[in-house]
Design a protein around this motif. Structure first.
Motif, PDB file in Angstrom:
ATOM      1  N   SER A  99       0.825  -1.193   0.000  1.00 24.78           N
ATOM      2  CA  SER A  99       0.000   0.000   0.000  1.00 24.78           C
ATOM      3  C   SER A  99       0.864   1.249   0.000  1.00 24.78           C
ATOM      4  O   SER A  99       2.045   1.210   0.324  1.00 24.78           O
ATOM      5  CB  SER A  99      -0.891   0.023   1.239  1.00 24.78           C
ATOM      6  N   SER A 100       0.228   2.360  -0.335  1.00 24.28           N
ATOM      7  CA  SER A 100       0.905   3.652  -0.329  1.00 24.28           C
ATOM      8  C   SER A 100       0.087   4.643   0.471  1.00 24.28           C
ATOM      9  O   SER A 100      -1.134   4.517   0.577  1.00 24.28           O
ATOM     10  CB  SER A 100       1.043   4.200  -1.750  1.00 24.28           C
ATOM     11  N   ILE A 101       0.768   5.633   1.035  1.00 25.80           N
ATOM     12  CA  ILE A 101       0.081   6.738   1.697  1.00 25.80           C
ATOM     13  C   ILE A 101       0.753   8.037   1.266  1.00 25.80           C
ATOM     14  O   ILE A 101       1.909   8.039   0.848  1.00 25.80           O
ATOM     15  CB  ILE A 101       0.091   6.623   3.233  1.00 25.80           C
ATOM     16  N   SER A 102       0.024   9.115   1.376  1.00 23.94           N
ATOM     17  CA  SER A 102       0.575  10.450   1.134  1.00 23.94           C
ATOM     18  C   SER A 102       0.458  11.237   2.425  1.00 23.94           C
ATOM     19  O   SER A 102      -0.542  11.130   3.131  1.00 23.94           O
ATOM     20  CB  SER A 102      -0.207  11.173   0.031  1.00 23.94           C
ATOM     21  N   VAL A 103       1.454  12.018   2.711  1.00 22.66           N
ATOM     22  CA  VAL A 103       1.425  12.865   3.894  1.00 22.66           C
ATOM     23  C   VAL A 103       1.475  14.310   3.408  1.00 22.66           C
ATOM     24  O   VAL A 103       2.445  14.722   2.782  1.00 22.66           O
ATOM     25  CB  VAL A 103       2.610  12.563   4.833  1.00 22.66           C
ATOM     26  N   ARG A 104       0.437  15.043   3.699  1.00 29.06           N
ATOM     27  CA  ARG A 104       0.347  16.428   3.238  1.00 29.06           C
ATOM     28  C   ARG A 104       0.631  17.389   4.378  1.00 29.06           C
ATOM     29  O   ARG A 104       0.542  17.044   5.544  1.00 29.06           O
ATOM     30  CB  ARG A 104      -1.049  16.691   2.684  1.00 29.06           C
ATOM     31  N   THR A 150      10.364  20.030   9.452  1.00 28.50           N
ATOM     32  CA  THR A 150      10.226  18.568   9.505  1.00 28.50           C
ATOM     33  C   THR A 150      10.851  17.939   8.269  1.00 28.50           C
ATOM     34  O   THR A 150      11.579  16.943   8.376  1.00 28.50           O
ATOM     35  CB  THR A 150       8.746  18.177   9.633  1.00 28.50           C
ATOM     36  N   LEU A 151      10.589  18.509   7.112  1.00 28.75           N
ATOM     37  CA  LEU A 151      11.179  17.981   5.875  1.00 28.75           C
ATOM     38  C   LEU A 151      12.708  18.084   5.908  1.00 28.75           C
ATOM     39  O   LEU A 151      13.409  17.158   5.497  1.00 28.75           O
ATOM     40  CB  LEU A 151      10.641  18.736   4.660  1.00 28.75           C
ATOM     41  N   ARG A 152      13.222  19.186   6.421  1.00 32.09           N
ATOM     42  CA  ARG A 152      14.666  19.370   6.499  1.00 32.09           C
ATOM     43  C   ARG A 152      15.289  18.310   7.401  1.00 32.09           C
ATOM     44  O   ARG A 152      16.285  17.683   7.059  1.00 32.09           O
ATOM     45  CB  ARG A 152      14.995  20.770   7.024  1.00 32.09           C
ATOM     46  N   ARG A 153      14.656  18.088   8.550  1.00 28.76           N
ATOM     47  CA  ARG A 153      15.186  17.086   9.486  1.00 28.76           C
ATOM     48  C   ARG A 153      15.081  15.679   8.914  1.00 28.76           C
ATOM     49  O   ARG A 153      15.965  14.845   9.108  1.00 28.76           O
ATOM     50  CB  ARG A 153      14.446  17.172  10.816  1.00 28.76           C
ATOM     51  N   LEU A 154      13.988  15.394   8.234  1.00 26.05           N
ATOM     52  CA  LEU A 154      13.819  14.084   7.602  1.00 26.05           C
ATOM     53  C   LEU A 154      14.881  13.864   6.535  1.00 26.05           C
ATOM     54  O   LEU A 154      15.491  12.796   6.460  1.00 26.05           O
ATOM     55  CB  LEU A 154      12.416  13.960   7.004  1.00 26.05           C
ATOM     56  N   ARG A 155      15.120  14.886   5.724  1.00 21.45           N
ATOM     57  CA  ARG A 155      16.141  14.788   4.676  1.00 21.45           C
ATOM     58  C   ARG A 155      17.518  14.553   5.301  1.00 21.45           C
ATOM     59  O   ARG A 155      18.279  13.693   4.842  1.00 21.45           O
ATOM     60  CB  ARG A 155      16.135  16.065   3.847  1.00 21.45           C
ATOM     61  N   ALA A 156      17.829  15.282   6.363  1.00 18.55           N
ATOM     62  CA  ALA A 156      19.124  15.115   7.038  1.00 18.55           C
ATOM     63  C   ALA A 156      19.248  13.724   7.644  1.00 18.55           C
ATOM     64  O   ALA A 156      20.317  13.092   7.583  1.00 18.55           O
ATOM     65  CB  ALA A 156      19.290  16.191   8.114  1.00 18.55           C
ATOM     66  N   ARG A 157      18.179  13.242   8.248  1.00 19.67           N
ATOM     67  CA  ARG A 157      18.196  11.909   8.853  1.00 19.67           C
ATOM     68  C   ARG A 157      18.415  10.828   7.793  1.00 19.67           C
ATOM     69  O   ARG A 157      19.194   9.897   7.988  1.00 19.67           O
ATOM     70  CB  ARG A 157      16.884  11.685   9.597  1.00 19.67           C
ATOM     71  N   ALA A 158      17.731  10.961   6.665  1.00 20.42           N
ATOM     72  CA  ALA A 158      17.896  10.007   5.567  1.00 20.42           C
ATOM     73  C   ALA A 158      19.332  10.045   5.047  1.00 20.42           C
ATOM     74  O   ALA A 158      19.926   8.992   4.782  1.00 20.42           O
ATOM     75  CB  ALA A 158      16.902  10.317   4.452  1.00 20.42           C
ATOM     76  N   ASP A 159      19.899  11.243   4.931  1.00 22.82           N
ATOM     77  CA  ASP A 159      21.285  11.365   4.476  1.00 22.82           C
ATOM     78  C   ASP A 159      22.247  10.671   5.442  1.00 22.82           C
ATOM     79  O   ASP A 159      23.165   9.979   5.016  1.00 22.82           O
ATOM     80  CB  ASP A 159      21.685  12.838   4.342  1.00 22.82           C
ATOM     81  N   ARG A 160      22.019  10.858   6.747  1.00 22.33           N
ATOM     82  CA  ARG A 160      22.892  10.207   7.742  1.00 22.33           C
ATOM     83  C   ARG A 160      22.846   8.693   7.619  1.00 22.33           C
ATOM     84  O   ARG A 160      23.837   8.007   7.857  1.00 22.33           O
ATOM     85  CB  ARG A 160      22.476  10.610   9.159  1.00 22.33           C
ATOM     86  N   HIS A 161      21.667   8.163   7.280  1.00 19.73           N
ATOM     87  CA  HIS A 161      21.514   6.710   7.167  1.00 19.73           C
ATOM     88  C   HIS A 161      21.797   6.197   5.757  1.00 19.73           C
ATOM     89  O   HIS A 161      21.732   4.994   5.509  1.00 19.73           O
ATOM     90  CB  HIS A 161      20.104   6.294   7.606  1.00 19.73           C
TER      91      HIS A 161
END
Length: 76
Positions: A2-7, A13-24
């Motif tokens: 399944s898929s979901i969209s988060v609006r 939040t997007l900046r922190r998510l992007r940074a977290r993904a980069d770290r991992h």
């Protein structure tokens, strides 16, 4: 699958998510999958949670004090 969209995610939040993904070393989408999976699945045992939270990979090594054996409590 399944898929979901988060609006309406704020920029911080997007900046922190992007940074977290980069770290991992993964995409933001993969990082979100990992976060969601972790959020909805608990540890199998309480000891697993303690070890994950306080274990040696987190800079904490606990040494338990030694105790002498004791006799079991008997009812009066």
């Amino acid at each position: 699958m399944s898929s979901i969209s988060v609006r309406r995610l704020d920029e911080e939040t997007l900046r922190r998510l992007r940074a977290r993904a980069d770290r991992h070393g993964v995409s933001m989408e993969e990082e979100v999958r990992r976060i969601l999976q972790s959020a909805v699945s608990g540890p199998e045992r309480l000891g697993d949670l303690a070890r994950t939270t306080f274990g040696p990979t987190h800079g904490v090594e606990l040494e338990l004090p030694r105790h002498d054996p004791h006799d079991p409590i008997t009812p009066e």
